[in-house]
Scaffold this motif. Structure first.
Motif, PDB file in Angstrom:
ATOM      1  N   TYR A 755      16.184  13.678 -23.852  1.00  0.00           N
ATOM      2  CA  TYR A 755      17.297  13.017 -23.153  1.00  0.00           C
ATOM      3  C   TYR A 755      17.703  11.741 -23.889  1.00  0.00           C
ATOM      4  N   VAL A 756      16.715  10.958 -24.283  1.00  0.00           N
ATOM      5  CA  VAL A 756      17.003   9.708 -25.002  1.00  0.00           C
ATOM      6  C   VAL A 756      17.633  10.007 -26.358  1.00  0.00           C
ATOM      7  N   MET A 757      17.071  10.970 -27.070  1.00  0.00           N
ATOM      8  CA  MET A 757      17.516  11.266 -28.438  1.00  0.00           C
ATOM      9  C   MET A 757      18.958  11.752 -28.502  1.00  0.00           C
ATOM     10  N   THR A 758      19.425  12.393 -27.436  1.00  0.00           N
ATOM     11  CA  THR A 758      20.781  12.965 -27.452  1.00  0.00           C
ATOM     12  C   THR A 758      21.792  12.103 -26.699  1.00  0.00           C
ATOM     13  N   GLY A 759      21.301  11.005 -26.124  1.00  0.00           N
ATOM     14  CA  GLY A 759      22.205  10.146 -25.362  1.00  0.00           C
ATOM     15  C   GLY A 759      22.448  10.636 -23.960  1.00  0.00           C
ATOM     16  N   GLY A 760      21.684  11.648 -23.518  1.00  0.00           N
ATOM     17  CA  GLY A 760      21.806  12.140 -22.151  1.00  0.00           C
ATOM     18  C   GLY A 760      22.898  13.176 -21.991  1.00  0.00           C
ATOM     19  N   GLU A 761      23.418  13.277 -20.790  1.00  0.00           N
ATOM     20  CA  GLU A 761      24.377  14.339 -20.441  1.00  0.00           C
ATOM     21  C   GLU A 761      25.810  13.951 -20.810  1.00  0.00           C
ATOM     22  N   LEU A 762      25.991  13.492 -22.014  1.00  0.00           N
ATOM     23  CA  LEU A 762      27.357  13.204 -22.473  1.00  0.00           C
ATOM     24  C   LEU A 762      28.122  14.508 -22.653  1.00  0.00           C
ATOM     25  N   SER A 763      29.383  14.516 -22.263  1.00  0.00           N
ATOM     26  CA  SER A 763      30.147  15.770 -22.286  1.00  0.00           C
ATOM     27  C   SER A 763      30.420  16.255 -23.698  1.00  0.00           C
ATOM     28  N   GLN A 764      30.414  15.336 -24.671  1.00  0.00           N
ATOM     29  CA  GLN A 764      30.621  15.733 -26.059  1.00  0.00           C
ATOM     30  C   GLN A 764      29.946  14.722 -26.974  1.00  0.00           C
ATOM     31  N   PRO A 765      29.667  15.125 -28.225  1.00  0.00           N
ATOM     32  CA  PRO A 765      29.034  14.180 -29.151  1.00  0.00           C
ATOM     33  C   PRO A 765      29.913  12.952 -29.355  1.00  0.00           C
ATOM     34  N   THR A 766      29.258  11.823 -29.508  1.00  0.00           N
ATOM     35  CA  THR A 766      29.999  10.574 -29.719  1.00  0.00           C
ATOM     36  C   THR A 766      29.100   9.561 -30.404  1.00  0.00           C
ATOM     37  N   TRP A 767      29.686   8.490 -30.891  1.00  0.00           N
ATOM     38  CA  TRP A 767      28.925   7.398 -31.492  1.00  0.00           C
ATOM     39  C   TRP A 767      28.799   6.294 -30.452  1.00  0.00           C
ATOM     40  N   VAL A 768      27.572   5.863 -30.199  1.00  0.00           N
ATOM     41  CA  VAL A 768      27.306   4.875 -29.141  1.00  0.00           C
ATOM     42  C   VAL A 768      26.678   3.627 -29.749  1.00  0.00           C
ATOM     43  N   ASP A 769      26.755   2.537 -29.018  1.00  0.00           N
ATOM     44  CA  ASP A 769      26.111   1.307 -29.460  1.00  0.00           C
ATOM     45  C   ASP A 769      24.596   1.478 -29.457  1.00  0.00           C
ATOM     46  N   GLU A 770      23.930   0.738 -30.325  1.00  0.00           N
ATOM     47  CA  GLU A 770      22.466   0.792 -30.386  1.00  0.00           C
ATOM     48  C   GLU A 770      21.846   0.470 -29.030  1.00  0.00           C
ATOM     49  N   GLN A 771      22.435  -0.488 -28.312  1.00  0.00           N
ATOM     50  CA  GLN A 771      21.866  -0.908 -27.037  1.00  0.00           C
ATOM     51  C   GLN A 771      21.860   0.235 -26.029  1.00  0.00           C
ATOM     52  N   TYR A 772      22.814   1.134 -26.129  1.00  0.00           N
ATOM     53  CA  TYR A 772      22.865   2.283 -25.221  1.00  0.00           C
ATOM     54  C   TYR A 772      21.581   3.110 -25.339  1.00  0.00           C
ATOM     55  N   ILE A 773      21.152   3.399 -26.579  1.00  0.00           N
ATOM     56  CA  ILE A 773      19.924   4.176 -26.771  1.00  0.00           C
ATOM     57  C   ILE A 773      18.698   3.338 -26.390  1.00  0.00           C
ATOM     58  N   LEU A 774      18.723   2.052 -26.697  1.00  0.00           N
ATOM     59  CA  LEU A 774      17.588   1.182 -26.328  1.00  0.00           C
ATOM     60  C   LEU A 774      17.390   1.161 -24.817  1.00  0.00           C
ATOM     61  N   ASP A 775      18.477   1.138 -24.064  1.00  0.00           N
ATOM     62  CA  ASP A 775      18.363   1.141 -22.595  1.00  0.00           C
ATOM     63  C   ASP A 775      17.774   2.457 -22.102  1.00  0.00           C
ATOM     64  N   LEU A 776      18.183   3.568 -22.731  1.00  0.00           N
ATOM     65  CA  LEU A 776      17.616   4.866 -22.340  1.00  0.00           C
ATOM     66  C   LEU A 776      16.125   4.913 -22.667  1.00  0.00           C
ATOM     67  N   GLU A 777      15.742   4.394 -23.816  1.00  0.00           N
ATOM     68  CA  GLU A 777      14.318   4.334 -24.190  1.00  0.00           C
ATOM     69  C   GLU A 777      13.510   3.608 -23.118  1.00  0.00           C
ATOM     70  N   ARG A 778      14.002   2.445 -22.745  1.00  0.00           N
ATOM     71  CA  ARG A 778      13.265   1.596 -21.801  1.00  0.00           C
ATOM     72  C   ARG A 778      13.142   2.276 -20.429  1.00  0.00           C
ATOM     73  N   GLU A 779      14.229   2.883 -19.983  1.00  0.00           N
ATOM     74  CA  GLU A 779      14.211   3.564 -18.685  1.00  0.00           C
ATOM     75  C   GLU A 779      13.218   4.728 -18.701  1.00  0.00           C
ATOM     76  N   ALA A 780      13.210   5.505 -19.794  1.00  0.00           N
ATOM     77  CA  ALA A 780      12.292   6.644 -19.891  1.00  0.00           C
ATOM     78  C   ALA A 780      10.844   6.162 -19.916  1.00  0.00           C
ATOM     79  N   PHE A 781      10.582   5.115 -20.666  1.00  0.00           N
ATOM     80  CA  PHE A 781       9.218   4.571 -20.759  1.00  0.00           C
ATOM     81  C   PHE A 781       8.722   4.134 -19.387  1.00  0.00           C
ATOM     82  N   LEU A 782       9.542   3.377 -18.673  1.00  0.00           N
ATOM     83  CA  LEU A 782       9.115   2.862 -17.363  1.00  0.00           C
ATOM     84  C   LEU A 782       8.906   3.996 -16.368  1.00  0.00           C
TER      85      LEU A 782
END
Length: 806
Positions: A755-782
């Motif tokens: 989920y973190v590696m793909t940016g989640g349930e995004l409807s299509q591939p896109t380029w996201v800010d680094e912080q977007y993936i960092l937030d997903l990392e932190r949420e998954a870890f917790l």
């Protein structure tokens, strides 16, 4: 320097020769490995219709040697692709390789006549400046070059590698009276800087320094052990880390060396040193030679035959190592061996403090430690000046060749020379006469010290101290701190001024596990560097860079419901790593040994990495039931997924699978070269062969980056594959679970990672800010930390050091 080494030839493809060739290749040197031509076909060759003149047959022996080196464990090569630098041939068809070599190393059978015949052939074709060396350990080096040309003799010397050459630091260099000083200096420099060796210049005496001391003391140890009926398990419980020796201790070490090798070296050493009464007494011990001879006759040769002083036995699906009963010669089920004195000593960090406890102990452990220590000190003193002029080469040889924490004279200084000499005499172990003369002259130690640094060594012949030359390539942080260069310090880390406007953050928690103190010090280091320094190094003098986050704090926080504190700690690590990546001044990280989990994450956020060649790094968080959350997952996407996705219509899935497998299977590099293949090191990061040079090279890298106008990289976005990529990874997870490669809970952890590696349930591939993936990392870890099975995994790792597959 007059002599440049760009190509090498190794003659002899046995275990040692092939391993030397492998390590030369590790250093980036093209090598030709040669051996004899077979005189008979093997049955399988006959079945294939091969003939003796076929190339595959003529190169069979050398090919088998190279194959063994490629398959060896621990690995001889840094990575499998490094083996491409080794070219094979034979001594009849390919001897012309010698004519083009800068360095020829002979590693053939220990037979003077055969060696001399080979040297005559080499002398006939070598270039005038080709250096030739022998790896002999039992034949006088000078005798091998007798009668050969003047040019050959000037370029000939001994280079005795210790096995395995990749891992054991010691290289004994043995010049003859004819060897040119420039040749010795060239080999010394190449060995230290390119091969990462600790070089000891040895005299041409039987078995030189390391094996003379190692086998002289080892013969005594075996005789004493048998005489006093110690068991294999008792001895190895006593003679390991408790007394500053490796975990292989005594009998595991002999199994590793090979019982046949032990017998061979002992048999060769005894007649070579008839003057050495103490060594003779034990090398000719009937009880020892009977035991070793019986084991060799039975082919109980140690690790190479899967049976020696230990034998692996499967019990209830688990492998156990059963020790040999030295009386009955039967293997017995392992037992827990405990000694009160070992228990008291093991908690003492300082080796001298541990030894003092053991030397004063009344139990069997104390008895054995006294005998081994006092005999070892006495024997080492007797060997001066025969094998070395001062204690320094002896101590270096024992540390670098046998993994001892301290050499005999360093140990003696720790214990107190005068007091220990009296205790030795009371136990029947007399120090050499020069020790008493030294003490009477008012010299109370074998070394002179500046703090803990040895600055001079006592020379008994000259009856004075000789200065020890320290290489400019070495920085020792303890010495820098003792010199008053501490800028700031807390319980977990220290900020040190390395000079030339470079600062260094040093970790010093247990296993350098990452905690708030370390992050606070990195933050302070960055703050001060921004105002006061040209750049920052992050490194230390420990065996390992960092074993990762402090798991105890994480699991205690999770079980106590301290979610805000845990969230804050993860944010802090992410923010520090991101600050390092975009810091306006160079931040050079210098990892070595274990650099796992959070240690790997810090490494990937450096402006540049200067890594020790022996680097074991990777993202191992899955074993603790979580995913990398200090920015590691995001950084691997940036490094491995972003570049190919810059190409229109590129397929993200193969790269996602690579990252997913790497993190999901907790892959750990077995070298810095492999770490580069994993993407944890980049193409511009440097690899340093000599661990002792690491911090100095990291400092040089900071200054180099400043001199060429370093500026941080531009911020990047991260490619997020979205729900299609997530669906593909979920299919892979399902198949792995159905195939029972992973447990149900491991599938749950893997799903979070996907989920973190793909940016989640995004409807299509896109380029996201680094912080977007960092937030997903932190949420998954917790969220994973809140799971009971993750907490079970964490406790199991803390209590057993092993991964729980729940």
């Amino acid at each position: 320097m007059k002599y440049q080494i760009h190509k090498a030839v190794v003659i002899g493809a046995g275990t040692m020769g092939a391993a030397i060739a492998a390590h030369l290749a590790n250093a980036g040197l093209p090598v030709t490995l040669l051996d004899i031509v077979p005189r008979q076909l093997l049955p399988e060759e006959e079945k294939k219709g091969l003939k003796l003149q076929d190339r595959a047959v003529r190169n069979r022996i050398v090919q088998e040697g190279l194959d063994r080196a490629i398959k060896s464990r621990p690995a001889s090569f840094f990575a499998s692709e490094v083996a491409k630098l080794v070219k094979i041939g034979n001594l009849e068809d390919d001897f012309d390789a010698v004519a083009g070599a800068d360095w020829v190393i002979e590693v053939i059978v220990e037979n003077l006549k055969i060696k001399r015949q080979l040297m005559e052939r080499i002398d006939a074709v070598r270039l005038s400046n080709t250096i030739v060396s022998t790896n002999t350990s039992g034949i006088p080096v000078a005798s091998i070059s007798e009668g050969l040309s003047e040019s050959f003799s000037k370029h000939f010397l001994g280079t005795h590698f210790f096995n395995p050459p990749r891992y054991l630091k010691l290289l004994e260099v043995i010049p003859t009276q004819d060897t040119l000083t420039e040749v010795v200096d060239s080999i010394h420099h190449f060995a230290e800087y390119r091969l990462g060796k600790g070089v000891v210049i040895a005299k041409d005496t039987p078995n030189f320094i390391g094996n003379r001391l190692g086998f002289g003391g080892g013969a005594f140890a075996l005789d004493y052990i048998l005489k006093n009926s110690y068991s294999v398990e008792e001895v190895d419980a006593i003679t390991g880390p408790a007394i500053g020796r490796p975990k292989t201790a005594t009998f595991r070490l002999i199994d590793l060396v090979g019982i046949d090798v032990w017998q061979h070296v002992g048999n060769n050493l005894a007649p070579a040193i008839p003057h050495d009464e103490q060594a003779q007494r034990y090398l000719n011990s009937e009880r020892v030679n009977s035991l070793i001879g019986t084991m060799v006759d039975r082919n109980w040769l140690g690790n190479k035959t899967n049976q020696g002083f230990y034998k692996p036995v499967k019990q209830d699906g688990k492998k156990e190592f059963w020790p040999l009963n030295l009386g009955s010669l039967e293997y017995e089920k392992p037992t827990k061996v405990r000694f009160e004195s070992i228990g008291k000593a093991k908690d003492k960090e300082n080796l001298g403090d541990r030894l003092k406890i053991l030397l004063d102990a009344d139990d069997r452990a104390g008895q054995l430690v006294r005998a081994l220590t006092y005999q070892g000190l006495a024997y080492a003193s007797e060997c001066i000046p025969e094998i070395a002029d001062t204690p320094l080469p002896i101590d270096n040889a024992m540390r670098w060749g046998f993994g001892h924490a301290a050499g005999p004279f360093e140990t003696w200084d720790m214990l107190g020379v005068a007091e220990t000499a009296k205790r030795m005499e009371a136990e029947g172990f007399l120090a050499a006469d020069w020790v008493e003369s030294m003490l009477k002259a008012g010299c109370s130690t074998f070394y002179q010290y500046d703090g803990d640094r040895k600055v001079a060594a006592y020379n008994p012949v000259k009856a004075t101290y000789e200065l020890i030359q320290r290489s400019d390539a070495v920085i020792v942080l303890k010495e820098e701190k003792d010199a008053g260069k501490v800028i700031s310090k807390n319980p977990g880390a220290t900020l040190v001024d390395l000079g030339d406007d470079v600062a260094c953050v040093e970790f010093h928690t247990k296993m350098n596990s990452l905690d708030e103190d370390i992050f606070n010090m990195i933050e302070e280091g960055l703050n001060r560097t921004e105002k006061e320094f040209a750049g920052l190094v992050i490194g230390n003098d420990a065996d390992n860079f960092s074993a990762g986050a402090n798991l105890f704090m994480v699991v205690m926080g999770a079980q106590s419901g301290m979610w805000d504190q845990l969230d804050s700690a993860i944010r802090k690590m992410q923010n520090i790593n991101m600050r390092m990546r975009y810091f306006p001044r160079p931040v050079v990280v210098a990892p070595m040994g274990l650099s796992l989990g959070g240690g790997a994450e810090i490494t990937t956020y450096a402006s540049r990495v200067v890594a020790a060649a022996e680097l074991y790094t990777g993202f191992v968080e899955i074993g603790a039931g979580v995913i990398p959350a200090g920015g590691g997952t995001k950084e691997m996407l940036r490094r491995l997924l972003n570049p190919p996705m810059q190409t229109q219509n590129a397929d993200a899935l193969p790269f996602l699978q690579r990252i997913f497998e790497q993190i999901g299977l907790a892959k750990v590099s077995t070298s810095a070269v492999e770490a580069r293949g994993l993407g944890i090191l980049g193409p511009c990061d440097r690899i340093v062969m000599n661990r002792d040079h690491l911090l100095a090279e990291a400092k040089k890298e900071v200054l180099h980056m400043v001199s060429i106008g370093y500026h941080p990289p531009l911020p990047e976005k991260i490619y997020a594959a979205g729900r299609d990529g997530l669906a593909a990874l979920r299919v892979g997870i399902y198949m792995m679970r159905e195939g029972q490669y992973i447990t149900e809970y491991e599938a749950q952890i893997a799903a979070k990672l996907a989920y973190v590696m793909t940016g989640g349930e995004l409807s299509q591939p896109t380029w996201v800010d680094e912080q977007y993936i960092l937030d997903l990392e932190r949420e998954a870890f917790l969220s994973l930390c809140g799971e009971e099975k993750t907490q079970q995994r964490m406790w199991n790792l803390l209590q057993t050091g092993k991964v729980l597959r729940n």
